[in-house]
Write a protein that holds these residues in place. Structure first.
Motif, PDB file in Angstrom:
ATOM      1  N   ASP A 199       0.433  -1.331   0.095  1.00  0.00           N
ATOM      2  CA  ASP A 199      -0.214   0.149   0.056  1.00  0.00           C
ATOM      3  C   ASP A 199       0.744   0.933  -0.097  1.00  0.00           C
ATOM      4  O   ASP A 199       0.653   2.205  -0.188  1.00  0.00           O
ATOM      5  CB  ASP A 199      -0.834  -0.119   1.575  1.00  0.00           C
ATOM      6  N   GLU A 200       2.138   1.060   0.637  1.00  0.00           N
ATOM      7  CA  GLU A 200       2.715   2.439   0.901  1.00  0.00           C
ATOM      8  C   GLU A 200       3.489   2.597  -0.520  1.00  0.00           C
ATOM      9  O   GLU A 200       3.755   3.828  -1.222  1.00  0.00           O
ATOM     10  CB  GLU A 200       3.214   2.656   2.198  1.00  0.00           C
ATOM     11  N   LEU A 201       4.049   1.298  -1.352  1.00  0.00           N
ATOM     12  CA  LEU A 201       4.752   1.652  -2.307  1.00  0.00           C
ATOM     13  C   LEU A 201       3.409   1.775  -3.239  1.00  0.00           C
ATOM     14  O   LEU A 201       4.116   3.302  -4.571  1.00  0.00           O
ATOM     15  CB  LEU A 201       4.848   0.015  -3.106  1.00  0.00           C
ATOM     16  N   THR A 202       2.228   1.698  -3.444  1.00  0.00           N
ATOM     17  CA  THR A 202       0.998   1.888  -4.276  1.00  0.00           C
ATOM     18  C   THR A 202       0.843   3.304  -3.861  1.00  0.00           C
ATOM     19  O   THR A 202       0.965   4.497  -5.142  1.00  0.00           O
ATOM     20  CB  THR A 202       0.037   1.287  -3.803  1.00  0.00           C
ATOM     21  N   ARG A 206       1.687   6.650  -6.869  1.00  0.00           N
ATOM     22  CA  ARG A 206       0.323   7.243  -7.389  1.00  0.00           C
ATOM     23  C   ARG A 206       1.561   8.956  -7.324  1.00  0.00           C
ATOM     24  O   ARG A 206       1.141   9.521  -8.154  1.00  0.00           O
ATOM     25  CB  ARG A 206      -0.483   7.185  -6.948  1.00  0.00           C
ATOM     26  N   ASP A 207       1.963   9.671  -6.305  1.00  0.00           N
ATOM     27  CA  ASP A 207       3.189  10.421  -6.189  1.00  0.00           C
ATOM     28  C   ASP A 207       4.148  10.868  -7.007  1.00  0.00           C
ATOM     29  O   ASP A 207       3.985  11.884  -7.982  1.00  0.00           O
ATOM     30  CB  ASP A 207       3.532  10.753  -5.439  1.00  0.00           C
ATOM     31  N   ASP A 212      -1.231   2.155 -12.039  1.00  0.00           N
ATOM     32  CA  ASP A 212      -1.622   1.417 -11.063  1.00  0.00           C
ATOM     33  C   ASP A 212      -0.065   0.863 -11.532  1.00  0.00           C
ATOM     34  O   ASP A 212       0.666   0.066 -11.794  1.00  0.00           O
ATOM     35  CB  ASP A 212      -2.767   0.991 -12.438  1.00  0.00           C
ATOM     36  N   PHE A 213       0.052   0.529  -9.659  1.00  0.00           N
ATOM     37  CA  PHE A 213       1.633   0.474  -9.759  1.00  0.00           C
ATOM     38  C   PHE A 213       1.620  -1.504  -9.222  1.00  0.00           C
ATOM     39  O   PHE A 213       2.789  -1.659 -10.208  1.00  0.00           O
ATOM     40  CB  PHE A 213       2.105   0.444  -7.080  1.00  0.00           C
ATOM     41  N   ARG A 214       0.759  -2.103  -9.606  1.00  0.00           N
ATOM     42  CA  ARG A 214       0.646  -3.476  -9.483  1.00  0.00           C
ATOM     43  C   ARG A 214       1.210  -3.515 -10.845  1.00  0.00           C
ATOM     44  O   ARG A 214       1.775  -4.329 -11.151  1.00  0.00           O
ATOM     45  CB  ARG A 214      -0.831  -4.353  -8.851  1.00  0.00           C
TER      46      ARG A 214
END
Length: 244
Positions: A199-202, A206-207, A212-214
């Motif tokens: 969640d933190e990496l996502t 986004r920043d 979509d990080f996945r």
């Protein structure tokens, strides 16, 4: 019960005719008689459970109490005779003769008393202080409701052993399940930490403009594999050029 009773030899003074004879008699009482030995064969434990004492002990104490009373009476009678003797100046009766007569009469009374007490003792032990075989004490009423034969008792013992074995098996299984549950809690905690990291990496993606990080992570893994394949091809080509 038979206890030998004897009075000590008299002194010359008639007032000292009975020195410590009661203590000597009580010493003889402490010696078990043949009847007491026969009585001890039947302990009468069920009666002792009800009364709080053995019937034989009760009868022995009654016997000793009667003996003490008989001896005290004989002492009092002898003292009265000796006092009367002091008032007769020309009497030919000596204190020694009185003592012999007292001992003889005491022995006679003792024999009669033992005979009567033996009958009374049998009556008490057989009819009064004995619990009939068909009577159960209140604390043993459960035996009447749940009576078992020896074979049934053996089967119950076997069933109890089997249940105890099953209980021990279930207890071991419970311990194993509890240990596995603790391991699952540890894994769940690590999984929660991993999800928090994703969640933190996502949020970081986004920043930086990654929607979509996945998907980005999957694309990154695919590109990494392609680069690894390209590196392998280049290394093989370089080795081929060297050998040529």
């Amino acid at each position: 019960m038979h206890v030998k009773m004897s009075l000590p030899a008299p002194h010359i003074s008639p007032h000292n005719l009975l020195p410590k004879t009661l203590s000597l008699l009580l010493t003889d009482f402490s010696r078990p008689s043949s009847k007491e030995a026969k009585m001890s064969v039947d302990p009468m434990t069920y009666e002792a459970q009800f009364f709080g004492f053995t019937p034989q002990t009760c009868m022995l104490r009654i016997y000793i109490a009667f003996q003490d009373y008989l001896f005290e009476v004989m002492q009092a009678v002898e003292q009265v005779i000796l006092k009367k003797l002091d008032g007769i100046s020309d009497s030919d009766i000596t204190p020694v003769q009185i003592r012999k007569c007292t001992e003889k009469f005491l022995s006679f009374m003792k024999g009669r008393f033992d005979n009567l007490f033996g009958r009374m003792e049998q009556l008490f032990l057989q009819l009064i202080l004995r619990i009939p075989p068909n009577i159960l004490l209140p604390e043993d009423k459960s035996q009447e409701m749940h009576s078992y034969s020896e074979e049934e008792f053996q089967l119950l013992q076997k069933e109890i052993e089997e249940l105890q074995k099953k209980y021990r098996t279930e207890l071991c299984a419970k311990q194993a399940l509890l240990a596995e549950l603790e391991e699952q809690k540890i894994v769940q905690a690590k999984l929660k930490q991993t999800l928090t990291l994703f969640d933190e990496l996502t949020n970081v993606g986004r920043d930086h403009g990654i929607s979509d990080f996945r998907e980005s992570l999957v694309s990154l893994v695919q590109n990494s594999r392609k680069l690894q394949n390209i590196r392998v091809v280049i290394e093989k080509e370089g080795e081929r050029l060297k050998t040529s």
